[in-house]
Design a protein around this motif. Structure first.
Motif, short mmCIF file in Angstrom:
data_model
loop_
_atom_site.label_atom_id
_atom_site.label_comp_id
_atom_site.label_asym_id
_atom_site.label_seq_id
_atom_site.Cartn_x
_atom_site.Cartn_y
_atom_site.Cartn_z
N MET A 1 0.82 -1.21 0.00
CA MET A 1 0.00 0.00 0.00
C MET A 1 0.86 1.26 0.00
O MET A 1 0.52 2.24 -0.67
CB MET A 1 -0.97 -0.02 1.18
N ALA A 2 1.99 1.24 0.70
CA ALA A 2 2.89 2.40 0.68
C ALA A 2 3.44 2.62 -0.73
O ALA A 2 3.53 3.76 -1.21
CB ALA A 2 4.02 2.21 1.68
N GLU A 3 3.76 1.54 -1.41
CA GLU A 3 4.25 1.64 -2.80
C GLU A 3 3.13 2.15 -3.72
O GLU A 3 3.38 2.95 -4.62
CB GLU A 3 4.75 0.27 -3.27
N ALA A 4 1.89 1.70 -3.47
CA ALA A 4 0.77 2.16 -4.28
C ALA A 4 0.52 3.66 -4.09
O ALA A 4 0.18 4.36 -5.04
CB ALA A 4 -0.49 1.37 -3.94
N GLU B 1 3.16 5.46 -6.13
CA GLU B 1 2.79 5.42 -7.54
C GLU B 1 1.67 6.41 -7.85
O GLU B 1 1.69 7.08 -8.89
CB GLU B 1 2.36 4.01 -7.94
N ALA B 2 0.68 6.51 -6.96
CA ALA B 2 -0.43 7.44 -7.17
C ALA B 2 0.06 8.88 -7.15
O ALA B 2 -0.39 9.70 -7.96
CB ALA B 2 -1.51 7.22 -6.11
N VAL B 3 0.99 9.20 -6.27
CA VAL B 3 1.55 10.55 -6.21
C VAL B 3 2.35 10.84 -7.48
O VAL B 3 2.23 11.92 -8.06
CB VAL B 3 2.41 10.74 -4.94
N ASP B 4 3.15 9.87 -7.93
CA ASP B 4 3.90 10.03 -9.18
C ASP B 4 2.97 10.23 -10.37
O ASP B 4 3.21 11.06 -11.24
CB ASP B 4 4.81 8.83 -9.43
N GLU B 5 1.89 9.45 -10.41
CA GLU B 5 0.92 9.55 -11.50
C GLU B 5 0.20 10.90 -11.49
O GLU B 5 -0.25 11.39 -12.51
CB GLU B 5 -0.11 8.42 -11.37
N ASN B 6 0.13 11.50 -10.30
CA ASN B 6 -0.55 12.79 -10.11
C ASN B 6 0.45 13.95 -10.20
O ASN B 6 0.24 15.00 -9.61
CB ASN B 6 -1.26 12.78 -8.76
N VAL C 1 -7.89 6.40 -7.88
CA VAL C 1 -8.57 6.51 -9.17
C VAL C 1 -7.53 6.52 -10.30
O VAL C 1 -7.76 5.98 -11.37
CB VAL C 1 -9.45 7.78 -9.21
N ASP C 2 -6.37 7.09 -10.04
CA ASP C 2 -5.33 7.21 -11.07
C ASP C 2 -4.66 5.88 -11.41
O ASP C 2 -4.39 5.60 -12.57
CB ASP C 2 -4.26 8.22 -10.64
N THR C 3 -4.38 5.07 -10.39
CA THR C 3 -3.65 3.82 -10.63
C THR C 3 -4.52 2.58 -10.53
O THR C 3 -4.13 1.53 -11.04
CB THR C 3 -2.49 3.67 -9.63
N GLY C 4 -5.64 2.67 -9.86
CA GLY C 4 -6.50 1.50 -9.67
C GLY C 4 -5.99 0.56 -8.59
O GLY C 4 -6.49 -0.55 -8.45
N LYS C 5 -5.02 1.00 -7.80
CA LYS C 5 -4.44 0.15 -6.75
C LYS C 5 -5.00 0.54 -5.39
O LYS C 5 -5.28 1.70 -5.13
CB LYS C 5 -2.93 0.26 -6.75
N LEU D 1 -0.17 8.78 8.09
CA LEU D 1 0.42 7.57 7.51
C LEU D 1 1.24 7.86 6.26
O LEU D 1 2.38 7.42 6.13
CB LEU D 1 -0.66 6.56 7.17
N TYR D 2 0.65 8.56 5.30
CA TYR D 2 1.28 8.69 3.98
C TYR D 2 1.58 10.11 3.56
O TYR D 2 2.11 10.32 2.48
CB TYR D 2 0.38 8.06 2.92
#
Length: 157
Positions: A46-49, A52-57, A88-92, A141-142
Motif C-alpha cells: 500500500m505504501a508503494e501504491a 505510484e499514485a503521487v507520481d501519477e498525479n 482513481v489514477d492507478t486502480g491500486k 500515515l502517507y
C-alpha cells in the motif's frame, strides 16, 4: 486454513494436492508467522501504491480515490467486513480497514486483550465507520490528502 473457515482435513487435502508434507497439528505458531508476514507485505504494497499514485498525479499529494466496503456474507448480516480505498489514477488499493463483530471471549462483557472484535452496530455501518477512520488517519500515515471522491452508487459513505 482456519482464516478462510476450513479445518485440519482441508489443510491435509490442500498439502496433498500441492505435493507438500502434511501440515503440523498445531497451527497457532505458524498462523502468527503468516499473519505477520501478510501484514508487512500489505503495508509495503500500500505504501508503494501511494507513491505510484503521487507520481501519477505529477507529484501532487492530493489524490482522487474510490471507497468501497465488502462483507464476508451477502446482505448486511455479516460479522466481518472491510473497507478499501483505491486510487482513481492507478486502480491500486492504497488503504484498508478490517472490521469484525465476532467475539469468542467467555465473558461477553469484559473482553480479553486478544479479542478480535473491533466493531459494534449493524454491518452496513462498517463502510461508513471504516471510511471515516481511513480519511482521518491518512495524513499521518502517507502524507497525502484525499481531495476527490468517486462514489460507486451503492456506497453508504
Amino acid at each position: 486454513m482456519r482464516c478462510i473457515g476450513k479445518g485440519a482435513e482441508s489443510a491435509r487435502m490442500f498439502c496433498g494436492i500441492m505435493n507438500l508434507t502434511p501440515p503440523p497439528t498445531k497451527f497457532s505458531k505458524y498462523n502468527h508467522i503468516l499473519q505477520q508476514a501478510t501484514r508487512e507485505t500489505c503495508e509495503h504494497s500500500m505504501a508503494e501504491a501511494v507513491r505510484e499514485a503521487v507520481d501519477e498525479n505529477d507529484g501532487k499529494r492530493d489524490l482522487a480515490v474510490a471507497v468501497d466496503g465488502s462483507w464476508q456474507k451477502r446482505g448486511f448480516s455479516s460479522k466481518n467486513g472491510l473497507v478499501t480505498v483505491t486510487s482513481v489514477d492507478t486502480g491500486k488499493v492504497i488503504d484498508v480497514e478490517v472490521f469484525s463483530k465476532h467475539c469468542i471471549c467467555p465473558n461477553k462483557i469484559k473482553h480479553l486483550q486478544n479479542c478480535k472484535r473491533n466493531f459494534e452496530g449493524y454491518s452496513g455501518k462498517m463502510e461508513v465507520v471504516g471510511a471515516l477512520s481511513i480519511f482521518f488517519s491518512v495524513p499521518s500515515l502517507y502524507n497525502v490528502r484525499y481531495t476527490k471522491y468517486l462514489e460507486m452508487g451503492d456506497s453508504k459513505t
